[in-house]
Design an enzyme around this catalytic site. Structure first.
Site, PDB file in Angstrom:
ATOM      1  N   CYS A 382      -0.164  -9.418  -2.764  1.00  0.00           N
ATOM      2  CA  CYS A 382       0.915  -9.354  -3.747  1.00  0.00           C
ATOM      3  C   CYS A 382       0.615  -8.292  -4.811  1.00  0.00           C
ATOM      4  O   CYS A 382       0.634  -7.113  -4.492  1.00  0.00           O
ATOM      5  CB  CYS A 382       1.184 -10.739  -4.333  1.00  0.00           C
ATOM      6  SG  CYS A 382       2.901 -10.882  -4.889  1.00  0.00           S
ATOM      7  N   HIS A 508       1.966 -14.033   0.382  1.00  0.00           N
ATOM      8  CA  HIS A 508       0.761 -14.833   0.085  1.00  0.00           C
ATOM      9  C   HIS A 508       0.281 -15.579   1.336  1.00  0.00           C
ATOM     10  O   HIS A 508       0.633 -16.749   1.524  1.00  0.00           O
ATOM     11  CB  HIS A 508       1.072 -15.842  -1.030  1.00  0.00           C
ATOM     12  CG  HIS A 508       1.273 -15.213  -2.356  1.00  0.00           C
ATOM     13  ND1 HIS A 508       0.238 -14.976  -3.238  1.00  0.00           N
ATOM     14  CD2 HIS A 508       2.389 -14.724  -2.950  1.00  0.00           C
ATOM     15  CE1 HIS A 508       0.708 -14.389  -4.320  1.00  0.00           C
ATOM     16  NE2 HIS A 508       2.015 -14.226  -4.171  1.00  0.00           N
ATOM     17  N   GLU A 510      -2.486 -16.834   1.911  1.00  0.00           N
ATOM     18  CA  GLU A 510      -3.414 -17.937   1.596  1.00  0.00           C
ATOM     19  C   GLU A 510      -2.733 -19.303   1.669  1.00  0.00           C
ATOM     20  O   GLU A 510      -3.389 -20.317   1.886  1.00  0.00           O
ATOM     21  CB  GLU A 510      -4.067 -17.720   0.222  1.00  0.00           C
ATOM     22  CG  GLU A 510      -3.159 -17.853  -1.011  1.00  0.00           C
ATOM     23  CD  GLU A 510      -2.449 -16.561  -1.401  1.00  0.00           C
ATOM     24  OE1 GLU A 510      -2.270 -15.682  -0.533  1.00  0.00           O
ATOM     25  OE2 GLU A 510      -2.040 -16.441  -2.578  1.00  0.00           O
TER      26      GLU A 510
HETATM   27  N1  GLN Z   1       3.783  -9.327 -10.744  1.00  0.00           N
HETATM   28  C1  GLN Z   1       4.102  -8.871  -9.433  1.00  0.00           C
HETATM   29  C2  GLN Z   1       5.558  -9.074  -9.079  1.00  0.00           C
HETATM   30  O1  GLN Z   1       6.242  -9.824  -9.706  1.00  0.00           O
HETATM   31  C3  GLN Z   1       3.212  -9.542  -8.398  1.00  0.00           C
HETATM   32  C4  GLN Z   1       3.462 -10.999  -8.278  1.00  0.00           C
HETATM   33  C5  GLN Z   1       2.339 -11.725  -7.570  1.00  0.00           C
HETATM   34  O2  GLN Z   1       1.250 -11.194  -7.411  1.00  0.00           O
HETATM   35  N2  GLN Z   1       2.567 -12.952  -7.163  1.00  0.00           N
HETATM   36  O3  GLN Z   1       6.044  -8.467  -8.155  1.00  0.00           O
END
Ligand code: GLN
Length: 534
Positions: A382, A508, A510
């Site tokens: 992310c 994600h 994970e």
């Molecule tokens: N802040 C970033 C976004 O909103 C990444 C979000 C995250 O890592 N979950 O795209």
């Protein structure tokens, strides 16, 4: 008819109620029952999505896009049973639906009150998991018995037992039997008192699960049985496990907790098979290849729970590779102060997880540069992927001051930009791109090889994305767009084929890793780190 188990906690928080609930669910599931899990949280946020990880730990995301309590991660990892919006309710959510119904005129003429209106709403939340296929629902009540804000929940579960009958509802109270070092003794009084609080509400626990650092003697169990009105064999010990949380269900099964639960609910006790689980724990405890050290570079490092699913998924990747993963937790701001070399020297892999806000961003970017230039296995998740794109744009594509619109709205090269559908959003709660979306993996990519699949489904929680205007500049210099949304509008994965192992994803992974089936990217990352070490 669906039966209900309610898990409450006494004396202190952080007793591992979620782990206990997940363990019981796993044992019942393996005895042939269809189980579902749920957590009710007494705080006023509608969901934990707007809370800082420092307040609450990780926000766990379900397939259907709910932002939930991290205990749901345990539920899914232990049982593989998918959670959903119905698996986590908060007081904020309960009240907001009662209040909107009141405004719609749904209670015309009535005074709307905690009892029965809030408690009915809580009962509806509990019953929402009942269906023909579900034998048992386990509901964990967040917080500690005695908290003012837990009262409506306890009243609601007391009523549930009245509604569905004694044989169909069971109260399991998890409590702390604390060890007083100075006295060299285990103390049962706080547990007796927390059961006393439950009794004033009309709940007598059926089973007492006692968390303790030291083993209890018969005298302690007898005392608890007597004062708490619980049969001696239903005073179960849950001592701190020696090696891993995945030992908890085995320890509880050794005391027949699952058998007592089934007998009490008048359900047949089928055979229990935990051979695969036991083998998995053994691989964790005695790995063939020793240890491999991986750095996690983030800004919520000081709180263990902030990256819960990441740490668990690394453990799973270790189990899959027969190696113990040791995590070096690196505060990204420390890298800004002391340099990547000083903090990352000696690790076999670098993982940069998700996050929000610009604190520590340059430290993450420096860590990625260090891994990229040094040929060290790198895994970005992310925000970690977004930082990898920024790093590559700046240092390989020569796009000076490249950045994300999240952190530098006036950057000359906004290689990470707000997603189109996010531009008109003003409300912060529950409005990110959330939940499972399909991702198509590019032929010949490492990702496709790891997944052994051309199309996968992964969970998201973000507002920003790779800016499509920069795709060609990135790919011209050798970055591969390894995963795309099916309509090719969004870049979901990038990798560097010129690097030994450099993989990053916007989603994600994970959240979908389990100890019995490590997520393929985590398994691949740990394998690469192990190769690097050897
Ligand atoms: N802040 C970033 C976004 O909103 C990444 C979000 C995250 O890592 N979950 O795209």
């Amino acid at each position: 008819m669906t039966k209900h188990i309610f898990v409450t906690g006494g004396v202190v928080s952080s007793l591992g109620k979620g782990l206990t609930a997940a363990s019981v669910a796993m044992l019942l599931q393996r005895r042939g029952y269809h189980v579902k899990l749920q957590k009710l949280d007494p705080y006023l946020n509608v969901d934990p999505g707007t809370m800082s990880p420092f307040q609450h730990g990780e926000v766990y995301v379900t397939d259907d896009g709910a932002e939930t309590d991290l205990d749901l991660g345990h539920y899914e990892r232990f049982t593989g049973i998918p959670c959903s919006h119905a698996s986590n309710y908060t007081t904020g959510r309960i009240y907001s639906s009662v209040i909107s119904r009141e405004r719609e005129g749904g209670y015309l003429g009535k005074t709307v009150q905690v009892i029965p209106h809030i408690t009915n709403e809580i009962k509806d939340a509990i019953y929402s998991l009942d269906d023909d296929e579900t034998d048992i629902v386990i509901t964990e009540i967040g917080g500690t018995v005695g908290d003012i804000e837990s009262l409506p929940y306890l009243e609601a579960i007391r009523q549930v037992r009245q509604d569905i009958g004694y044989d169909n509802a069971l109260f399991m109270h998890i409590t702390l039997v604390l060890y007083l070092k100075a006295a060299g003794e285990l103390k049962t009084k706080p547990s007796q008192q927390s059961v006393g609080i439950l009794r004033t509400i009309g709940i007598i626990p059926d089973i007492l699960v006692c968390r303790c650092e030291q083993s209890m003697e018969l005298e302690h169990r007898e005392k608890l049985a007597l004062f708490c009105n619980v049969p001696l064999n239903l005073v179960v010990e849950e001592k701190d496990v020696a090696n891993t949380i995945y030992e908890v269900p085995l320890e509880l099964a050794a005391q027949d907790l699952d058998v007592y639960v089934l007998e009490r609910l008048k359900l047949h006790v089928n055979r229990l098979d935990v051979t695969d689980w036991r083998a998995m724990v053994k691989r964790f405890v005695e790995p063939k290849h020793g240890e491999v050290e991986i750095a996690v570079v983030g800004k919520y490092i000081s709180l263990q729970d902030s990256y819960k699913s990441i740490y668990e998924a690394l453990t799973h990747g270790g189990i899959a590779n027969n190696v113990r993963v040791k995590v070096r937790m690196v505060e990204s701001e420390d890298i800004e102060a002391r340099g990547a070399e000083a903090l990352l020297d000696g690790v076999s892999g670098v993982l940069v997880p998700g996050g929000f806000g610009d604190r520590g961003i340059e430290g993450k970017i420096a860590a990625i540069r260090y891994a990229r230039e040094g040929g060290l296995p790198f895994f970005g998740i992310c925000l970690g992927m977004q930082c990898a794109v920024i790093e590559f744009a700046r240092n390989v594509c020569g796009l000076d001051a490249a950045h994300s619109m999240e952190f530098a709205p006036d950057s000359p090269h906004p290689v990470i930009d707000l997603m189109e559908e996010q531009k008109k959003i003003t409300n912060m709660g529950g409005t990110m791109r959330l939940g499972a979306y399909p991702c198509v993996l590019t032929e010949g990519s490492r990702a496709r090889d790891l997944y052994q699949n051309a199309k996968v489904s992964e969970r998201h929680r973000h507002r920003y994305e790779v800016n499509n205007a920069y795709r060609d500049k990135l790919t011209d210099k050798g970055m591969v767009l390894a995963g795309m949304s099916p309509d090719e509008a969004l870049v979901e994965m990038v990798e560097l084929p010129s690097h030994p192992w450099f993989v990053a994803c916007q989603f994600h992974p994970e959240f979908q890793s389990t100890p019995l089936k490590a997520h393929p990217i985590f398994a691949g990352f740990v394998a690469a780190a192990l190769g690097d070490k050897q």
